[in-house]
Design an enzyme around this catalytic site. Structure first.
Site, PDB file in Angstrom:
ATOM      1  N   ASP A   1      43.089  34.071  39.679  1.00  8.86           N
ATOM      2  CA  ASP A   1      42.675  34.659  38.436  1.00  8.86           C
ATOM      3  C   ASP A   1      43.811  34.363  37.337  1.00  8.86           C
ATOM      4  O   ASP A   1      44.820  33.627  37.859  1.00  8.86           O
ATOM      5  CB  ASP A   1      42.461  36.098  38.489  1.00  8.86           C
ATOM      6  CG  ASP A   1      43.441  36.824  39.327  1.00  8.86           C
ATOM      7  OD1 ASP A   1      44.584  36.651  39.307  1.00  8.86           O
ATOM      8  OD2 ASP A   1      43.000  37.713  40.116  1.00  8.86           O
TER       9      ASP A   1
ATOM     10  N   ASP B   1      46.225  35.654  34.607  1.00  8.04           N
ATOM     11  CA  ASP B   1      46.363  36.850  33.532  1.00  8.04           C
ATOM     12  C   ASP B   1      47.283  36.193  32.480  1.00  8.04           C
ATOM     13  O   ASP B   1      47.835  35.174  32.333  1.00  8.04           O
ATOM     14  CB  ASP B   1      47.583  37.692  34.378  1.00  8.04           C
ATOM     15  CG  ASP B   1      46.785  38.180  35.770  1.00  8.04           C
ATOM     16  OD1 ASP B   1      45.466  38.354  35.693  1.00  8.04           O
ATOM     17  OD2 ASP B   1      47.523  38.313  36.704  1.00  8.04           O
TER      18      ASP B   1
ATOM     19  N   ASP C   1      58.991  39.869  40.254  1.00 11.61           N
ATOM     20  CA  ASP C   1      59.572  39.984  41.320  1.00 11.61           C
ATOM     21  C   ASP C   1      60.292  38.657  41.718  1.00 11.61           C
ATOM     22  O   ASP C   1      61.485  38.637  42.032  1.00 11.61           O
ATOM     23  CB  ASP C   1      58.678  40.491  42.450  1.00 11.61           C
ATOM     24  CG  ASP C   1      57.203  39.795  42.577  1.00 11.61           C
ATOM     25  OD1 ASP C   1      56.991  38.896  41.861  1.00 11.61           O
ATOM     26  OD2 ASP C   1      56.463  40.209  43.201  1.00 11.61           O
TER      27      ASP C   1
HETATM   28  P1  ATP Z   1      47.967  36.548  43.815  1.00  8.28           P
HETATM   29  O1  ATP Z   1      47.915  35.219  43.989  1.00  8.28           O
HETATM   30  O2  ATP Z   1      47.827  37.394  45.092  1.00  8.28           O
HETATM   31  O3  ATP Z   1      47.355  37.087  42.723  1.00  8.28           O
HETATM   32  P2  ATP Z   1      50.411  37.205  42.019  1.00  8.28           P
HETATM   33  O4  ATP Z   1      51.657  36.890  42.334  1.00  8.28           O
HETATM   34  O5  ATP Z   1      49.565  36.707  41.122  1.00  8.28           O
HETATM   35  O6  ATP Z   1      49.506  36.853  43.388  1.00  8.28           O
HETATM   36  P3  ATP Z   1      49.370  39.832  41.091  1.00  8.28           P
HETATM   37  O7  ATP Z   1      49.575  41.074  41.986  1.00  8.28           O
HETATM   38  O8  ATP Z   1      48.189  39.249  40.536  1.00  8.28           O
HETATM   39  O9  ATP Z   1      50.054  38.697  42.067  1.00  8.28           O
HETATM   40  O10 ATP Z   1      50.546  40.024  40.238  1.00  8.28           O
HETATM   41  C1  ATP Z   1      50.655  38.931  38.866  1.00  8.28           C
HETATM   42  C2  ATP Z   1      52.196  38.916  38.704  1.00  8.28           C
HETATM   43  O11 ATP Z   1      52.772  40.378  38.209  1.00  8.28           O
HETATM   44  C3  ATP Z   1      53.009  38.265  39.801  1.00  8.28           C
HETATM   45  O12 ATP Z   1      52.872  36.967  39.667  1.00  8.28           O
HETATM   46  C4  ATP Z   1      54.492  38.915  39.306  1.00  8.28           C
HETATM   47  O13 ATP Z   1      54.920  38.138  38.123  1.00  8.28           O
HETATM   48  C5  ATP Z   1      54.100  40.271  38.855  1.00  8.28           C
HETATM   49  N1  ATP Z   1      54.313  41.440  39.768  1.00  8.28           N
HETATM   50  C6  ATP Z   1      53.321  41.746  40.464  1.00  8.28           C
HETATM   51  N2  ATP Z   1      53.640  42.725  41.472  1.00  8.28           N
HETATM   52  C7  ATP Z   1      54.874  42.915  41.036  1.00  8.28           C
HETATM   53  C8  ATP Z   1      55.953  43.661  41.714  1.00  8.28           C
HETATM   54  N3  ATP Z   1      55.722  44.600  42.851  1.00  8.28           N
HETATM   55  N4  ATP Z   1      57.152  43.524  41.111  1.00  8.28           N
HETATM   56  C9  ATP Z   1      57.386  42.803  40.279  1.00  8.28           C
HETATM   57  N5  ATP Z   1      56.581  41.911  39.729  1.00  8.28           N
HETATM   58  C10 ATP Z   1      55.237  42.011  40.144  1.00  8.28           C
HETATM   59 MG    MG Z   2      47.465  37.292  40.305  1.00  9.36          MG
END
Ligand code: ATP
Ligand code: MG
Length: 447
Positions: free
Chosen positions: A73, A75, A149
């Site tokens: 997705d 964001d 993170d």
């Molecule tokens: P995915 O491909 O599974 O969506 P993602 O990294 O995009 O992985 P999301 O949960 O969609 O994971 O989170 C979006 C963004 O928000 C991450 O890329 C990161 O920058 C931030 N983020 C998410 N969870 C955390 C956390 N626990 N601590 C710090 N930053 C976070």
């Molecule tokens: Mg994501």
């Protein structure tokens, strides 16, 4: 406020991080042209920018595009407040109370728009282990980057200029195939222990090595996960199990010492009495489906993870003299009561799980009208897929699964030929069932 100012002026670690200038990487170098991002997220960024705000595609999508993976997705992060975002889009709504985000609907897409988060400071509310409880200050883009993170997750893509803005050397780390924590890993795990699970999941999914500085503390800090609310763990484990890399993730979780007693779900997976083969097959099967772009349902997944517990209870009840089907229903309820609470399984998912389990004994009936009735069941497909896994793992005879494979594909005449002769007891049982039904007893019982 004053404390925040002082910490900025005199520079704590995070304040330093938020002061350094980001690298601005041009499209000629990273090659992500604006047509690679979804039209919805692009329009959201453009509209916000037209209104005088900063707005970028951020996080996982930029990371995935850089390594040539398909983003899940898109964001958006912005310096507009949630209220300003909501006013800029007719089809939008504010979600969440503490840290508000805005969902903007663009055609079929829903774009999650987040306002830049500010630096945690001495006023940030934490529990006694240091886990951040409230997280609701807005901040600058640099502060927002420092709050993310991993370095690879702190990348911002501007669809207007097609530049990637990189505060923490994320692009370089990605090139080195390294997942590196922003800031001091121990402190970041304390703030949010779920980051340990994220490290394992993202490394497995993206084929990255967890930087030793982030990897080493996991073993000693794993206990902090016990302190995380069950629903949050459930969400993260579900992401892990449906990442398309669940076998690798689970194996790595075990290797990192994130096991036994910490994650109820992992205990269920790893401590199956005889079901490890079944569970691993089920996970490999889920991975395969995800990678081929087929859907997976949490209900199916949890039905597989908990099946051998149901079998064990079922056997016990039958040995105590309970008859077959009531014993199965009782075993299902017991397992779901215990695990449902521990794992925070929602009621809807529990319903799906039960449907799949309850269909299993019905596959044994291969005479009369009953196989036709089963084919018409809305959950037939899931039940049949489940049956295949049971056969592949050696729990039941492959002959039964093969019969159902052929029966589905056969035409009317062939189906009739495939039916087994009715047993003498079948008719009597059916008459009894009719009588029970007319006496007001459960008609839906499968036997
Ligand atoms: P995915 O491909 O599974 O969506 P993602 O990294 O995009 O992985 P999301 O949960 O969609 O994971 O989170 C979006 C963004 O928000 C991450 O890329 C990161 O920058 C931030 N983020 C998410 N969870 C955390 C956390 N626990 N601590 C710090 N930053 C976070
Ligand atoms: Mg994501």
């Amino acid at each position: 406020m004053i404390r925040k100012l002082i910490s900025r002026v005199f520079g704590g670690r995070k304040a330093e991080a938020s002061h350094h200038e980001p690298a601005v990487i041009p499209v000629s170098s990273h090659r992500i042209t604006r047509d690679r991002i979804s039209s919805g997220s692009r329009r959201v960024c453009e509209t916000l920018q037209d209104n005088g705000h900063k707005a970028y595609v951020v996080g996982g999508a930029v990371r995935d595009l850089l390594i040539g993976a398909e983003p899940k997705d898109f964001d958006v992060a912005t310096d507009a407040t949630p209220e300003e975002v909501r006013r800029a889009f007719r089809r939008s709504r504010i979600i969440g109370r503490r840290f508000q985000i805005v969902h903007v609907m663009m055609g079929q897409e829903t774009i999650e728009v987040t306002t830049f988060r500010g630096t945690l400071d001495a006023n940030t509310k934490k529990d006694e282990h240091g886990r951040v409880l409230h997280d609701n200050v807005f901040g600058s883009q640099a502060e927002d980057a420092a709050r993310r993170d991993f370095t690879a997750n702190a990348l911002y893509y501007d669809p207007t200029t097609e530049a990637v803005i990189d505060y923490h050397h994320g692009v370089g780390d990605l090139k080195q195939k390294t997942l590196r924590m922003i800031g001091e890993p121990r402190a970041r795990y304390r703030e949010d222990p779920v980051r340990m699970l994220r490290a394992v999941r993202l490394a497995a999914k993206l084929g990255l090595i967890i930087d030793p500085a982030a990897r080493t503390p996991i073993r000693e800090m794993a206990g902090l996960l016990e302190n995380v609310p069950a629903a949050r763990l459930f969400d993260e484990m579900l992401k892990l199990l449906t990442s398309g890399h669940s076998v690798k993730c689970i194996t790595q979780l075990r290797d990192e010492g994130l096991h036994h007693g910490l994650l109820p779900l992992l205990d269920v997976i790893l401590e199956q009495p005889m079901g490890e083969k079944f569970v691993m097959l089920a996970l490999a099967n889920t991975d395969d489906r995800v990678r081929r772009g087929k859907g997976t349902s949490p209900g199916f997944l949890f039905a597989t993870l908990l099946w051998h517990e149901v079998l064990a209870h079922w056997e016990k009840l039958k040995a105590q003299g309970e008859s077959k089907i009531p014993a199965l229903y009782q075993a299902m309820d017991t397992v779901l009561d215990v695990q449902g609470e521990k794992l925070a399984i929602t009621r809807r998912i529990a319903g799906d799980i039960k449907d799949i389990w309850a269909l299993q004994p019905r596959f044994e009936a291969r005479a009369g009208k009953r196989p036709y009735g089963l084919l018409e069941q809305p959950r037939f497909r899931a039940g049949y897929d489940f049956l295949l896994l049971r056969a592949e793992s050696g729990e039941i005879d492959m002959e039964l699964a093969d019969w159902w494979t052929r029966f589905q594909e056969a035409d009317g005449e062939e189906r009739a030929r495939m039916l087994l002769p009715e047993q003498a007891g079948d008719k009597k049982r059916r008459r009894r069932r009719k009588k029970l039904a007319s006496d007001g007893v459960d008609r839906n019982s499968p036997e």
